[in-house]
Design a protein around this motif. Sequence first.
Motif, PDB file in Angstrom:
ATOM      1  N   GLU A   1      -4.870   3.573   7.058  1.00  0.00           N
ATOM      2  CA  GLU A   1      -4.535   2.481   6.151  1.00  0.00           C
ATOM      3  C   GLU A   1      -5.250   2.641   4.812  1.00  0.00           C
ATOM      4  OE1 GLU A   1      -5.437  -1.195   8.118  1.00  0.00           O
ATOM      5  OE2 GLU A   1      -3.888  -0.900   9.641  1.00  0.00           O
ATOM      6  N   ILE A   2      -6.408   3.314   4.855  1.00  0.00           N
ATOM      7  CA  ILE A   2      -7.160   3.617   3.642  1.00  0.00           C
ATOM      8  C   ILE A   2      -7.658   5.055   3.747  1.00  0.00           C
ATOM      9  CG2 ILE A   2      -7.877   1.242   3.148  1.00  0.00           C
ATOM     10  CD1 ILE A   2     -10.610   1.927   4.422  1.00  0.00           C
ATOM     11  N   SER A   3      -7.967   5.656   2.597  1.00  0.00           N
ATOM     12  CA  SER A   3      -8.572   6.990   2.569  1.00  0.00           C
ATOM     13  C   SER A   3     -10.078   6.816   2.427  1.00  0.00           C
ATOM     14  CB  SER A   3      -8.053   7.798   1.383  1.00  0.00           C
ATOM     15  OG  SER A   3      -6.702   8.094   1.549  1.00  0.00           O
ATOM     16  N   PRO A   4     -10.862   7.669   3.091  1.00  0.00           N
ATOM     17  CA  PRO A   4     -12.311   7.526   2.983  1.00  0.00           C
ATOM     18  C   PRO A   4     -12.819   7.948   1.610  1.00  0.00           C
ATOM     19  CG  PRO A   4     -11.769   9.492   4.236  1.00  0.00           C
ATOM     20  CD  PRO A   4     -10.472   8.774   3.967  1.00  0.00           C
ATOM     21  N   THR A   5     -13.902   7.305   1.176  1.00  0.00           N
ATOM     22  CA  THR A   5     -14.591   7.756  -0.025  1.00  0.00           C
ATOM     23  C   THR A   5     -15.465   8.943   0.368  1.00  0.00           C
ATOM     24  OG1 THR A   5     -16.525   6.358   0.321  1.00  0.00           O
ATOM     25  CG2 THR A   5     -14.681   5.390  -0.947  1.00  0.00           C
ATOM     26  N   ALA A   6     -15.989   9.654  -0.615  1.00  0.00           N
ATOM     27  CA  ALA A   6     -16.883  10.784  -0.332  1.00  0.00           C
ATOM     28  C   ALA A   6     -18.118  10.306   0.417  1.00  0.00           C
ATOM     29  CB  ALA A   6     -17.279  11.482  -1.626  1.00  0.00           C
ATOM     30  N   ALA A   7     -18.661   9.144   0.020  1.00  0.00           N
ATOM     31  CA  ALA A   7     -19.859   8.618   0.681  1.00  0.00           C
ATOM     32  C   ALA A   7     -19.566   8.265   2.139  1.00  0.00           C
ATOM     33  CB  ALA A   7     -20.399   7.409  -0.081  1.00  0.00           C
ATOM     34  N   GLN A   8     -18.418   7.624   2.404  1.00  0.00           N
ATOM     35  CA  GLN A   8     -18.058   7.283   3.779  1.00  0.00           C
ATOM     36  C   GLN A   8     -17.866   8.540   4.617  1.00  0.00           C
ATOM     37  OE1 GLN A   8     -14.565   4.996   2.869  1.00  0.00           O
ATOM     38  NE2 GLN A   8     -15.652   3.035   2.980  1.00  0.00           N
ATOM     39  N   LEU A   9     -17.170   9.516   4.054  1.00  0.00           N
ATOM     40  CA  LEU A   9     -16.949  10.767   4.777  1.00  0.00           C
ATOM     41  C   LEU A   9     -18.286  11.454   5.049  1.00  0.00           C
ATOM     42  CD1 LEU A   9     -14.329  11.871   5.818  1.00  0.00           C
ATOM     43  CD2 LEU A   9     -14.130  13.262   3.779  1.00  0.00           C
ATOM     44  N   GLY A  10     -19.201  11.402   4.085  1.00  0.00           N
ATOM     45  CA  GLY A  10     -20.533  11.967   4.286  1.00  0.00           C
ATOM     46  C   GLY A  10     -21.275  11.297   5.423  1.00  0.00           C
ATOM     47  N   ARG A  11     -21.187   9.967   5.520  1.00  0.00           N
ATOM     48  CA  ARG A  11     -21.848   9.233   6.608  1.00  0.00           C
ATOM     49  C   ARG A  11     -21.237   9.591   7.967  1.00  0.00           C
ATOM     50  NH1 ARG A  11     -21.173   4.632   2.966  1.00  0.00           N
ATOM     51  NH2 ARG A  11     -23.068   4.518   1.726  1.00  0.00           N
ATOM     52  N   LEU A  12     -19.921   9.702   8.000  1.00  0.00           N
ATOM     53  CA  LEU A  12     -19.247  10.060   9.256  1.00  0.00           C
ATOM     54  C   LEU A  12     -19.596  11.488   9.670  1.00  0.00           C
ATOM     55  CD1 LEU A  12     -15.797   8.364   8.655  1.00  0.00           C
ATOM     56  CD2 LEU A  12     -17.585   7.647  10.254  1.00  0.00           C
ATOM     57  N   CYS A  13     -19.645  12.390   8.703  1.00  0.00           N
ATOM     58  CA  CYS A  13     -20.019  13.773   9.014  1.00  0.00           C
ATOM     59  C   CYS A  13     -21.438  13.829   9.568  1.00  0.00           C
ATOM     60  CB  CYS A  13     -19.885  14.653   7.774  1.00  0.00           C
ATOM     61  SG  CYS A  13     -18.160  15.006   7.354  1.00  0.00           S
TER      62      CYS A  13
ATOM     63  N   ARG B   1      -9.644   0.920   9.934  1.00  0.00           N
ATOM     64  CA  ARG B   1      -8.616   1.186   8.916  1.00  0.00           C
ATOM     65  C   ARG B   1      -8.523   2.671   8.587  1.00  0.00           C
ATOM     66  NH1 ARG B   1      -8.692  -2.266   3.892  1.00  0.00           N
ATOM     67  NH2 ARG B   1      -6.507  -1.639   3.891  1.00  0.00           N
ATOM     68  N   LEU B   2      -9.682   3.382   8.582  1.00  0.00           N
ATOM     69  CA  LEU B   2      -9.679   4.825   8.327  1.00  0.00           C
ATOM     70  C   LEU B   2      -8.926   5.564   9.428  1.00  0.00           C
ATOM     71  CD1 LEU B   2     -13.363   5.422   7.173  1.00  0.00           C
ATOM     72  CD2 LEU B   2     -11.308   5.561   5.757  1.00  0.00           C
ATOM     73  N   GLU B   3      -9.178   5.182  10.674  1.00  0.00           N
ATOM     74  CA  GLU B   3      -8.551   5.865  11.812  1.00  0.00           C
ATOM     75  C   GLU B   3      -7.057   5.570  11.916  1.00  0.00           C
ATOM     76  OE1 GLU B   3     -10.706   5.120  15.431  1.00  0.00           O
ATOM     77  OE2 GLU B   3     -12.513   6.118  14.675  1.00  0.00           O
TER      78      GLU B   3
ATOM     79  N   GLU C   1       0.849  -1.196   0.000  1.00  0.00           N
ATOM     80  CA  GLU C   1       0.000   0.000   0.000  1.00  0.00           C
ATOM     81  C   GLU C   1       0.887   1.250   0.000  1.00  0.00           C
ATOM     82  OE1 GLU C   1      -3.456   0.290   0.100  1.00  0.00           O
ATOM     83  OE2 GLU C   1      -3.502  -1.852  -0.275  1.00  0.00           O
ATOM     84  N   PRO C   2       0.463   2.324  -0.700  1.00  0.00           N
ATOM     85  CA  PRO C   2       1.256   3.559  -0.674  1.00  0.00           C
ATOM     86  C   PRO C   2       1.216   4.186   0.717  1.00  0.00           C
ATOM     87  CG  PRO C   2      -0.818   3.887  -1.845  1.00  0.00           C
ATOM     88  CD  PRO C   2      -0.729   2.423  -1.523  1.00  0.00           C
ATOM     89  N   GLU C   3       2.279   4.906   1.033  1.00  0.00           N
ATOM     90  CA  GLU C   3       2.344   5.603   2.321  1.00  0.00           C
ATOM     91  C   GLU C   3       1.269   6.685   2.369  1.00  0.00           C
ATOM     92  OE1 GLU C   3       4.415   5.158   5.061  1.00  0.00           O
ATOM     93  OE2 GLU C   3       4.972   3.306   4.038  1.00  0.00           O
ATOM     94  N   PRO C   4       0.595   6.846   3.514  1.00  0.00           N
ATOM     95  CA  PRO C   4      -0.426   7.904   3.605  1.00  0.00           C
ATOM     96  C   PRO C   4       0.218   9.289   3.546  1.00  0.00           C
ATOM     97  CG  PRO C   4      -0.175   6.765   5.717  1.00  0.00           C
ATOM     98  CD  PRO C   4       0.700   6.064   4.729  1.00  0.00           C
ATOM     99  N   SER C   5      -0.507  10.214   2.934  1.00  0.00           N
ATOM    100  CA  SER C   5      -0.041  11.594   2.852  1.00  0.00           C
ATOM    101  C   SER C   5      -0.181  12.257   4.221  1.00  0.00           C
ATOM    102  CB  SER C   5      -0.867  12.363   1.822  1.00  0.00           C
ATOM    103  OG  SER C   5      -2.187  12.546   2.314  1.00  0.00           O
ATOM    104  N   PRO C   6       0.480  13.394   4.430  1.00  0.00           N
ATOM    105  CA  PRO C   6       0.303  14.116   5.697  1.00  0.00           C
ATOM    106  C   PRO C   6      -1.166  14.490   5.939  1.00  0.00           C
ATOM    107  CG  PRO C   6       2.216  14.965   4.525  1.00  0.00           C
ATOM    108  CD  PRO C   6       1.518  14.011   3.604  1.00  0.00           C
ATOM    109  N   GLU C   7      -1.896  14.826   4.860  1.00  0.00           N
ATOM    110  CA  GLU C   7      -3.317  15.163   4.997  1.00  0.00           C
ATOM    111  C   GLU C   7      -4.121  13.950   5.450  1.00  0.00           C
ATOM    112  OE1 GLU C   7      -1.510  15.752   2.133  1.00  0.00           O
ATOM    113  OE2 GLU C   7      -1.253  17.914   2.383  1.00  0.00           O
ATOM    114  N   ASP C   8      -3.812  12.772   4.871  1.00  0.00           N
ATOM    115  CA  ASP C   8      -4.500  11.537   5.266  1.00  0.00           C
ATOM    116  C   ASP C   8      -4.230  11.214   6.731  1.00  0.00           C
ATOM    117  OD1 ASP C   8      -5.674  11.075   2.788  1.00  0.00           O
ATOM    118  OD2 ASP C   8      -4.044   9.772   2.093  1.00  0.00           O
ATOM    119  N   LEU C   9      -2.996  11.428   7.175  1.00  0.00           N
ATOM    120  CA  LEU C   9      -2.645  11.163   8.576  1.00  0.00           C
ATOM    121  C   LEU C   9      -3.402  12.099   9.521  1.00  0.00           C
ATOM    122  CD1 LEU C   9       1.209  10.577   8.226  1.00  0.00           C
ATOM    123  CD2 LEU C   9      -0.554   8.854   8.753  1.00  0.00           C
ATOM    124  N   ARG C  10      -3.499  13.386   9.145  1.00  0.00           N
ATOM    125  CA  ARG C  10      -4.237  14.340   9.996  1.00  0.00           C
ATOM    126  C   ARG C  10      -5.726  14.014  10.021  1.00  0.00           C
ATOM    127  NH1 ARG C  10      -0.796  18.194   7.429  1.00  0.00           N
ATOM    128  NH2 ARG C  10      -2.530  18.970   6.184  1.00  0.00           N
TER     129      ARG C  10
END
Length: 190
Positions: free
Chosen positions: A49-61, A44-46, A3-12
């Motif tokens: 390990e993976i980046s959220p999709t727009a739909a997942q982020l919408g559900r979390l919001c 995995r999101l927390e 898997e690619p390394e997470p970006s600083p934005e993904d980590l935050r």
Amino acid sequence: MREPEPSPEDLRLAARLAGLRAEHAWSLDDLAARSGVSRSTLSRLERAEISPTAAQLGRLCSAYGRTMSRLLAEVEAEPPQLLRAADQPVWQDTASGFVRRSVSPPHAGLRGELIEGTLRPAAAIDYDAPPVPGLEQHLWVLDGTLEITVRGESHLLAAGDCLRFRLWGPSRFHCPGPDPVRYVIAVVLP
């Protein structure tokens, strides 16, 4: 394949999602029940390990009662008053073909923000619920065609068209093509 390394934005973002869950004193199972996102995906999101999709982020919001812009702004530094085009935060969901530019990010004490969205042809994003019930939105199509469904009613918008609405339930953004659609959403918090 590694898997690619997470970006600083993904980590935050991952750290903020974990922090929000801790602030609410919710277990992963509690948040999964509230958001409709599986426990394993949340974990995995927390951990970035993976980046959220727009739909997942919408559900979390929705579960946290925040707009997506507000959540993404929480992982950014304090936004300046003037934000040059090259400095506007951009977030991409490669799975859905959604690109989101925070033209005018949320800021403490201000109730509005501007978001530019781009969807590739045939792409669609479904949101189960608004992040904040009654959220006022003004959607203006700049290029292409957008089919948006709000309150069970579909609207086909072409370049120059504007749809104003308050968001109380599910919504769907769909680009019927043949070209990508680019639009601006003005969001006004209640």
